[in-house]
Scaffold this motif. Sequence first.
Motif: not given
Length: 273
Positions: A68-76, A106-109
């Motif tokens: 959710n952090q990485m792909f939905i909220l796009e933290e990075y 995170a690596t993938i995003y």
Amino acid sequence: MKFKKLRRIYRTLFPVKFSEEQKFINKLKASSLIKEFKQFNSLFVLKFYNDELIYLRDQSHSDYAVFNQMFILEEYKTVSSILKLNIEFNSKESVLIDAGANVGFATIYLNQNLSFNKIFCIEPSKENFKILKKNTAALNSKHILFLINKALSGSENVCFTIENDFRDGKDWSITTKESDSGDIKGITLNEIVKKNNLQEITLLKIDIEGAERFVFESSSDLSFLDITKVIVIEIHDEFNIRANIYSILEQKQFILIESGETTIGINKKHLKF
């Protein structure tokens, strides 16, 4: 129509009670990113709409929260934009170091947005590392990938143990503790740089649940920062280390930006302008 209204009223008064597993599955079904998914006991295989596969564990783990952090909220998303707009990015020489890689989201995003030549993933947990290997397997064909099942350390020849009592105690909150009897070997960023003859670290991501205090000790060799273009670090204030880390980064000529739970440092020497 009357029946439907009565059913809605009934459901309002007597809502359906879902199990934790069903709630978890419903989240996956509701995600606009997921084309389809399959379940194999406690492991789920998700297919994105670009047909990329992602592996995550069930509701008893923290994998969905990281997803959710990485792909939905796009933290990075912010750090990706900073790299694209402000830093000279040579895809043939670019290097991503993901310290605290967890299961690889995170690596993938970050790689989806920037496409690095060399990727180093550092993750001390053996269980997380198993899923990390699955999630990064597809990167092997297009990138030079290094998966390192060790703990990030500030000094060479240090061993660590896993601590499970940090924050909520789930997979994304494990931390490491220095221990002479520890069964997890440490590795420093400078060891990675020297062994692989790296001329730059394009993006250094550090999210190691408080163990950043070891990396940024006053006695640590911080020369890796001299070749780091951008750093994104989550600093855990339980250890009262933020001021020290900020001071070190500022001395190394980094411009600091706070973005959500993370701090982004941009090395002035590597700005385009």
